[in-house]
Write an enzyme that holds these catalytic residues in place. Structure first.
Site, PDB file in Angstrom:
ATOM      1  N   GLU A 102      -0.413  -9.381  -0.092  1.00 21.22           N
ATOM      2  CA  GLU A 102      -1.803  -9.737   0.220  1.00 21.22           C
ATOM      3  C   GLU A 102      -2.637  -9.858  -1.056  1.00 21.22           C
ATOM      4  OE1 GLU A 102      -1.720  -6.408   3.205  1.00 21.22           O
ATOM      5  OE2 GLU A 102      -2.902  -7.832   4.363  1.00 21.22           O
TER       6      GLU A 102
ATOM      7  N   ALA B 126       0.871  -1.168   0.000  1.00 15.98           N
ATOM      8  CA  ALA B 126       0.000   0.000   0.000  1.00 15.98           C
ATOM      9  C   ALA B 126       0.910   1.220   0.000  1.00 15.98           C
ATOM     10  CB  ALA B 126      -0.882  -0.015   1.242  1.00 15.98           C
TER      11      ALA B 126
ATOM     12  N   GLU C 185       4.784  -4.967   7.435  1.00 17.57           N
ATOM     13  CA  GLU C 185       3.976  -3.939   8.105  1.00 17.57           C
ATOM     14  C   GLU C 185       4.394  -3.632   9.530  1.00 17.57           C
ATOM     15  OE1 GLU C 185       2.700  -6.158   5.988  1.00 17.57           O
ATOM     16  OE2 GLU C 185       0.977  -5.340   4.914  1.00 17.57           O
TER      17      GLU C 185
ATOM     18  N   GLY D 236       0.645  -4.930   1.189  1.00 25.32           N
ATOM     19  CA  GLY D 236      -0.589  -5.061   0.416  1.00 25.32           C
ATOM     20  C   GLY D 236      -0.381  -5.782  -0.910  1.00 25.32           C
TER      21      GLY D 236
HETATM   22  N1  CO8 Z   1       4.538   3.114  -0.829  1.00 24.56           N
HETATM   23  C1  CO8 Z   1       4.921   4.270  -1.382  1.00 24.56           C
HETATM   24  N2  CO8 Z   1       6.023   4.410  -2.155  1.00 24.56           N
HETATM   25  C2  CO8 Z   1       6.772   3.322  -2.344  1.00 24.56           C
HETATM   26  C3  CO8 Z   1       6.437   2.063  -1.786  1.00 24.56           C
HETATM   27  C4  CO8 Z   1       5.255   1.988  -0.996  1.00 24.56           C
HETATM   28  N3  CO8 Z   1       4.832   0.845  -0.450  1.00 24.56           N
HETATM   29  N4  CO8 Z   1       7.376   1.169  -2.154  1.00 24.56           N
HETATM   30  C5  CO8 Z   1       8.252   1.831  -2.903  1.00 24.56           C
HETATM   31  N5  CO8 Z   1       7.891   3.128  -3.030  1.00 24.56           N
HETATM   32  C6  CO8 Z   1       8.570   4.200  -3.773  1.00 24.56           C
HETATM   33  C7  CO8 Z   1       9.824   4.698  -3.072  1.00 24.56           C
HETATM   34  O1  CO8 Z   1       9.480   5.627  -2.052  1.00 24.56           O
HETATM   35  C8  CO8 Z   1      10.542   5.334  -4.227  1.00 24.56           C
HETATM   36  O2  CO8 Z   1       9.924   6.555  -4.537  1.00 24.56           O
HETATM   37  P1  CO8 Z   1      10.863   7.861  -4.826  1.00 24.56           P
HETATM   38  O3  CO8 Z   1      11.710   7.466  -5.994  1.00 24.56           O
HETATM   39  O4  CO8 Z   1       9.859   8.927  -5.133  1.00 24.56           O
HETATM   40  O5  CO8 Z   1      11.661   8.078  -3.588  1.00 24.56           O
HETATM   41  C9  CO8 Z   1      10.229   4.386  -5.377  1.00 24.56           C
HETATM   42  O6  CO8 Z   1       9.039   3.683  -4.997  1.00 24.56           O
HETATM   43  C10 CO8 Z   1      11.302   3.368  -5.636  1.00 24.56           C
HETATM   44  O7  CO8 Z   1      11.569   2.696  -4.431  1.00 24.56           O
HETATM   45  P2  CO8 Z   1      13.030   2.608  -3.760  1.00 24.56           P
HETATM   46  O8  CO8 Z   1      13.883   3.727  -4.216  1.00 24.56           O
HETATM   47  O9  CO8 Z   1      12.829   2.428  -2.286  1.00 24.56           O
HETATM   48  O10 CO8 Z   1      13.532   1.239  -4.421  1.00 24.56           O
HETATM   49  P3  CO8 Z   1      14.612   0.238  -3.830  1.00 24.56           P
HETATM   50  O11 CO8 Z   1      14.925  -0.710  -4.938  1.00 24.56           O
HETATM   51  O12 CO8 Z   1      15.721   0.958  -3.164  1.00 24.56           O
HETATM   52  O13 CO8 Z   1      13.824  -0.551  -2.658  1.00 24.56           O
HETATM   53  C11 CO8 Z   1      11.953  -1.713  -1.721  1.00 24.56           C
HETATM   54  C12 CO8 Z   1      12.737  -1.382  -3.003  1.00 24.56           C
HETATM   55  C13 CO8 Z   1      12.813  -2.605  -0.803  1.00 24.56           C
HETATM   56  C14 CO8 Z   1      10.714  -2.487  -2.156  1.00 24.56           C
HETATM   57  C15 CO8 Z   1      11.573  -0.425  -0.971  1.00 24.56           C
HETATM   58  O14 CO8 Z   1      10.988   0.470  -1.891  1.00 24.56           O
HETATM   59  C16 CO8 Z   1      10.593  -0.629   0.150  1.00 24.56           C
HETATM   60  O15 CO8 Z   1      10.975  -1.091   1.217  1.00 24.56           O
HETATM   61  N6  CO8 Z   1       9.326  -0.256  -0.095  1.00 24.56           N
HETATM   62  C17 CO8 Z   1       8.300  -0.330   0.924  1.00 24.56           C
HETATM   63  C18 CO8 Z   1       7.828  -1.755   1.113  1.00 24.56           C
HETATM   64  C19 CO8 Z   1       6.796  -1.817   2.212  1.00 24.56           C
HETATM   65  O16 CO8 Z   1       7.059  -1.522   3.364  1.00 24.56           O
HETATM   66  N7  CO8 Z   1       5.580  -2.224   1.846  1.00 24.56           N
HETATM   67  C20 CO8 Z   1       4.488  -2.365   2.782  1.00 24.56           C
HETATM   68  C21 CO8 Z   1       3.718  -1.104   2.854  1.00 24.56           C
HETATM   69  S1  CO8 Z   1       2.471  -1.148   4.098  1.00 24.56           S
HETATM   70  C22 CO8 Z   1       1.222  -2.045   3.413  1.00 24.56           C
HETATM   71  O17 CO8 Z   1       1.308  -2.504   2.313  1.00 24.56           O
HETATM   72  C23 CO8 Z   1       0.019  -2.217   4.233  1.00 24.56           C
HETATM   73  C24 CO8 Z   1      -1.070  -3.017   3.498  1.00 24.56           C
HETATM   74  C25 CO8 Z   1      -2.330  -3.059   4.287  1.00 24.56           C
HETATM   75  C26 CO8 Z   1      -2.942  -1.701   4.332  1.00 24.56           C
HETATM   76  C27 CO8 Z   1      -4.318  -1.758   4.869  1.00 24.56           C
HETATM   77  C28 CO8 Z   1      -4.849  -0.394   5.194  1.00 24.56           C
HETATM   78  C29 CO8 Z   1      -4.803   0.554   4.061  1.00 24.56           C
END
Ligand code: CO8
Length: 261
Positions: free
Chosen positions: A115, A67, A135, A112
């Site tokens: 999921e 998400a 999460e 998400g």
């Molecule tokens: N949300 C928003 N932006 C994201 C997300 C995300 N989940 N994942 C990646 N991005 C963005 C980064 O911020 C970045 O944006 P920008 O270039 O503008 O800074 C761009 O995508 C590229 O990402 P990275 O530069 O971080 O890429 P890397 O190759 O260095 O890293 C990763 C890849 C490891 C996947 C890293 O991006 C990461 O850790 N992302 C987050 C993963 C995460 O924590 N996901 C879980 C989110 S919480 C969730 O999903 C809850 C679900 C249930 C919700 C229910 C209620 C709504």
């Protein structure tokens, strides 16, 4: 047929491919993406040109990286419940979709995104796929059914381990624990997923729908009810032209031509 900002759908050879394309954010799910996924599924259930759906993420890095954390960061308790419920509804719709839905996972399937993949009926992973529910590291829990569905797929112990550590698992490990059905070379992901979808699409459509209904209701209900439902659906299929066709084709040593009736 359905081309929104972030989600596009292509239909070919009885297979619809729904692609989430928000590559700048690793296909993260904001409310618009969720709504567009829902809209993409709108017409597919009743379209006779579609027998199987493939759900995938655009680009080489991610299926869906979760998400959108930027959106989640602004939520309060009430909106938290609401966004969780809205997402859950869309994933539930996919899980109970009358046609098989296969996730093609070619990179990160996190939070998400994991999921979403779990809500699909089957998962094909490329060697680069990484599944995880990170999460708790953000101070939340999986909110799109992850705490509910993962245990059913991989067993409670493994699900608890994934949720409490937040660690990613490789495609190979995902296949070992039943999270991925198949692991394929990255460059072959879509071809191999289409091949699997094609094998399913050759079968009788109403039988596929009833098989899914019977299996998914079974895991949500008691044994007696589930067995009774199975018999009812089994009997119902005896009224279909496709059953006549399937059995005639076997006896006549030819391939069945199913119409979904
Ligand atoms: N949300 C928003 N932006 C994201 C997300 C995300 N989940 N994942 C990646 N991005 C963005 C980064 O911020 C970045 O944006 P920008 O270039 O503008 O800074 C761009 O995508 C590229 O990402 P990275 O530069 O971080 O890429 P890397 O190759 O260095 O890293 C990763 C890849 C490891 C996947 C890293 O991006 C990461 O850790 N992302 C987050 C993963 C995460 O924590 N996901 C879980 C989110 S919480 C969730 O999903 C809850 C679900 C249930 C919700 C229910 C209620 C709504």
């Amino acid at each position: 047929m359905n081309d929104n900002t972030y989600v596009r759908t292509e239909i070919q050879d009885l297979i619809a491919t729904v692609t989430i394309d928000r590559q700048a954010k690793l296909n993260a799910l904001n409310p618009q993406v969720i709504a567009e996924i829902d809209a993409a599924f709108d017409g597919l259930g009743g379209d006779p040109a579609v027998r199987v759906v493939i759900l995938t993420g655009a680009g080489d890095k991610a299926f869906v990286a979760g998400a959108d954390i930027g959106v989640l960061a602004t939520m309060g308790p009430r909106t938290g419940v609401a966004v969780s419920r809205e997402g859950q509804e869309v994933l539930r719709r996919i899980e109970r979709f009358p046609k098989p839905v296969v996730a093609a996972v070619g990179g990160y399937a996190l939070g998400g995104g994991c999921e979403l993949a779990i809500a699909c009926h089957l998962r094909v992973a490329s060697e680069r796929a990484r599944f995880g529910l990170p999460e708790v590291g953000l101070g939340i829990i999986p909110g799109y059914g992850g705490t509910v569905r993962l245990a059913r797929l991989v067993g409670l112990g493994r699900a608890v381990e994934m949720v409490l550590t937040g660690d990613m698992v490789t495609a190979e490990r995902a296949a070992e624990i039943g999270l991925a059905n198949l692991v394929v070379p990255h460059e072959d992901l879509m071809e191999r997923t289409r091949k699997l979808a094609g094998r399913i699409a050759r079968n009788a459509p109403v039988a596929l729908e009833m098989a899914l209904k019977s299996m998914y209701e079974a895991v949500e209900s008691n044994m007696e009810h589930a067995l009774e439902l199975e018999s009812t659906l089994f009997g119902l299929l005896a009224s279909t032209d496709d059953m006549q066709e399937g059995m005639a084709a076997f006896l006549e040593k030819r391939r069945a031509a199913f119409k979904g009736e």
